[in-house]
Design a protein around this motif. Sequence first.
Motif, PDB file in Angstrom:
ATOM      1  N   THR A  17      -0.631   5.289  -6.643  1.00  0.00           N
ATOM      2  CA  THR A  17      -1.494   5.054  -5.897  1.00  0.00           C
ATOM      3  C   THR A  17      -1.278   3.134  -6.256  1.00  0.00           C
ATOM      4  O   THR A  17      -0.352   2.927  -7.126  1.00  0.00           O
ATOM      5  CB  THR A  17      -2.768   4.785  -5.517  1.00  0.00           C
ATOM      6  N   ARG A  18      -0.529   2.351  -5.000  1.00  0.00           N
ATOM      7  CA  ARG A  18      -0.450   1.105  -5.592  1.00  0.00           C
ATOM      8  C   ARG A  18      -1.136   0.265  -4.554  1.00  0.00           C
ATOM      9  O   ARG A  18      -0.926   0.870  -3.000  1.00  0.00           O
ATOM     10  CB  ARG A  18       1.164   0.981  -5.432  1.00  0.00           C
ATOM     11  N   SER A  19      -1.243  -0.533  -4.576  1.00  0.00           N
ATOM     12  CA  SER A  19      -2.196  -1.968  -4.209  1.00  0.00           C
ATOM     13  C   SER A  19      -2.011  -3.076  -4.988  1.00  0.00           C
ATOM     14  O   SER A  19      -2.218  -2.995  -5.549  1.00  0.00           O
ATOM     15  CB  SER A  19      -3.788  -1.578  -3.688  1.00  0.00           C
ATOM     16  N   GLY A  20      -2.131  -4.541  -3.788  1.00  0.00           N
ATOM     17  CA  GLY A  20      -2.974  -5.348  -4.298  1.00  0.00           C
ATOM     18  C   GLY A  20      -0.959  -6.557  -3.610  1.00  0.00           C
ATOM     19  O   GLY A  20       0.132  -5.515  -3.701  1.00  0.00           O
ATOM     20  N   SER A  21      -1.453  -7.874  -3.694  1.00  0.00           N
ATOM     21  CA  SER A  21      -0.547  -8.373  -3.669  1.00  0.00           C
ATOM     22  C   SER A  21      -0.750  -9.730  -4.957  1.00  0.00           C
ATOM     23  O   SER A  21       0.262  -9.582  -5.454  1.00  0.00           O
ATOM     24  CB  SER A  21      -0.891  -8.554  -2.193  1.00  0.00           C
ATOM     25  N   LEU A  22      -1.605 -10.269  -5.420  1.00  0.00           N
ATOM     26  CA  LEU A  22      -1.456 -11.270  -5.755  1.00  0.00           C
ATOM     27  C   LEU A  22      -1.797 -10.840  -7.009  1.00  0.00           C
ATOM     28  O   LEU A  22      -0.637 -10.981  -8.290  1.00  0.00           O
ATOM     29  CB  LEU A  22      -2.773 -12.176  -6.310  1.00  0.00           C
ATOM     30  N   ARG A  23      -2.096  -9.397  -7.477  1.00  0.00           N
ATOM     31  CA  ARG A  23      -1.927  -8.515  -8.298  1.00  0.00           C
ATOM     32  C   ARG A  23      -1.521  -7.543  -8.118  1.00  0.00           C
ATOM     33  O   ARG A  23      -2.676  -6.459  -7.711  1.00  0.00           O
ATOM     34  CB  ARG A  23      -3.251  -8.257  -9.667  1.00  0.00           C
ATOM     35  N   LEU A  62       1.025  -1.144  -0.034  1.00  0.00           N
ATOM     36  CA  LEU A  62      -0.052  -0.101   0.101  1.00  0.00           C
ATOM     37  C   LEU A  62       1.306   0.634   0.116  1.00  0.00           C
ATOM     38  O   LEU A  62       2.074   1.396   0.730  1.00  0.00           O
ATOM     39  CB  LEU A  62      -1.083   0.098   0.806  1.00  0.00           C
ATOM     40  N   GLY A  63       0.777   1.951  -0.421  1.00  0.00           N
ATOM     41  CA  GLY A  63       1.607   2.969  -0.543  1.00  0.00           C
ATOM     42  C   GLY A  63      -0.065   4.412  -1.616  1.00  0.00           C
ATOM     43  O   GLY A  63      -0.163   4.289  -3.012  1.00  0.00           O
ATOM     44  N   HIS A  64       0.863   5.875  -1.391  1.00  0.00           N
ATOM     45  CA  HIS A  64       0.713   6.674  -2.336  1.00  0.00           C
ATOM     46  C   HIS A  64       1.939   8.169  -2.385  1.00  0.00           C
ATOM     47  O   HIS A  64       2.259   8.408  -1.075  1.00  0.00           O
ATOM     48  CB  HIS A  64      -0.861   7.205  -1.875  1.00  0.00           C
TER      49      HIS A  64
END
Length: 510
Positions: free
Chosen positions: A424-430, A413-415
């Motif tokens: 923005t950034r998110s996700g683990s599998l994708r 997670l981050g922005h």
Amino acid sequence: MNPEDREEWRRLHPRTLLAGAAVLCGVAGGVALPAVAGLSGDRPLWQAVAWVLAGAALLVLGGTVADWVRLRRTRYRVGHERIDLHTGLVQLKRRSLARERIRSVDLTANPLHRVLGLVKVRIGTGEHTGGESTLELDLVTRAEGERLRRELLARAEAASADPHHDGALATVDPRWIRYAPVSFVAPALGGAAVGAVFQVSEWFGAQGEVIDWIGDRFRSVSLVWMLVDLVLLATAAGAVGALGLWIEGWWNYRLEREPGGTLRVRRGLLTARSVSIEERRLRGIELVQPLGVRLCGAARVDAVATGLAEDDDDKHADLKNLLPAVPREVADRVAAQVLREPEPPTGAPLTAHPRAARTRRLRWALWSVLGLVALLILLGALLTPVLLYVAAGCALVLTPVALLLARDAYRGLGHAVSGAYLVTRSGSLRRATVALQRSGVIGWTVKQSYFQRRAGILTITATTAAGAGAYDLYDAGESQGLAFADRAVPGLLTPFLEPVHTPEARPTER
């Protein structure tokens, strides 16, 4: 007289009839063998063959006649202000698009079309209004398709000439193929291959024999190792299939910027594709990293642009793909060139989210495993004790995996605000990192569930007319998320800002 009326009407190329007839011959050949087998049960073989040949001839002849009528009733013209298309067998359709609204001219040619020197031309306005916003010419010569693309996308080039950014931005590197087997496509293809074997064997009434043959091969192996071996075989088959799809989809790949401000992606070994994206439709880029690809240090680049999913056909055409999975540094470099930025916004340092976001993901992970285990225990109590052992195995295996994925999702997670872009950034599998033009944000949506309110976090969504239409900033601190939105688009949320203390966040990883 209207100047448009003096323009010459053109027709589709006559070789369209050959393409249609060849497809019908393939269809007829595909159904001929099972049809002969079905008809020969109560009549002589020669008679069954004769009936099938007659039916195939009727199918090909009837289809060719229908194509000929369509060819005769289809015409188009390109005027100074509009492009017109008249077509229809029973009901005549008259379609017209203003040239100033045209945003894309995409060319596609499958192997048969390439042999005949033909292409399908798709002209779009970049609006999400279904088929009414597009015209299709099926089929014209390759030279005519290129002429239409150049003419319809012609723009004033004086302001956009930039020798540092025009020309080829990326070309295919055969070493990129190593990322194909670690994508999500490989296991999906493996499962599809297993399903296809059982489906085909069922058609011929031999599914039992296939199962017995598999059992004979693993007679001296325990059930667990048999399942492991079958999974490995399916994975290997999926990896081979993924390599084949990559070669077909990305061979001859080239990303270039043409004078006038148009990005063009050309790719495909058998089926050639040419996709054009006007830069004035571009609102940013998305750096996509599925888990396997990310573990190998690679990423894919997609365009965030208007009008890339106009109907159901386009949604599955990967029109937004600018770059396949490549090393991360290459992806960042190409992203910066596409956006005409000296440094890639996707590489900017990101602000981390509060630890309440980590707790939220850990709870989701535990509840997901607990729900599955509880279901297996219930079924085991009602049906068979074997499921109780399966439940215990799932609890032991899935719990640490779920916790690791939850922690990885939090660390992702981050922005940030990087120049003209919000990131923005998110996700683990994708995992997806989105760099969106701040000027392209047309609104904010703030969502906060009961549990988020208790934790002092919220989800804020940037609304835009491009790409997916909305991009989320998940589980940010209340004052943190609102301050980010206000900084990205000053003034829009200022009346709602109120300082709220949130726990100190740790630095985020790239």
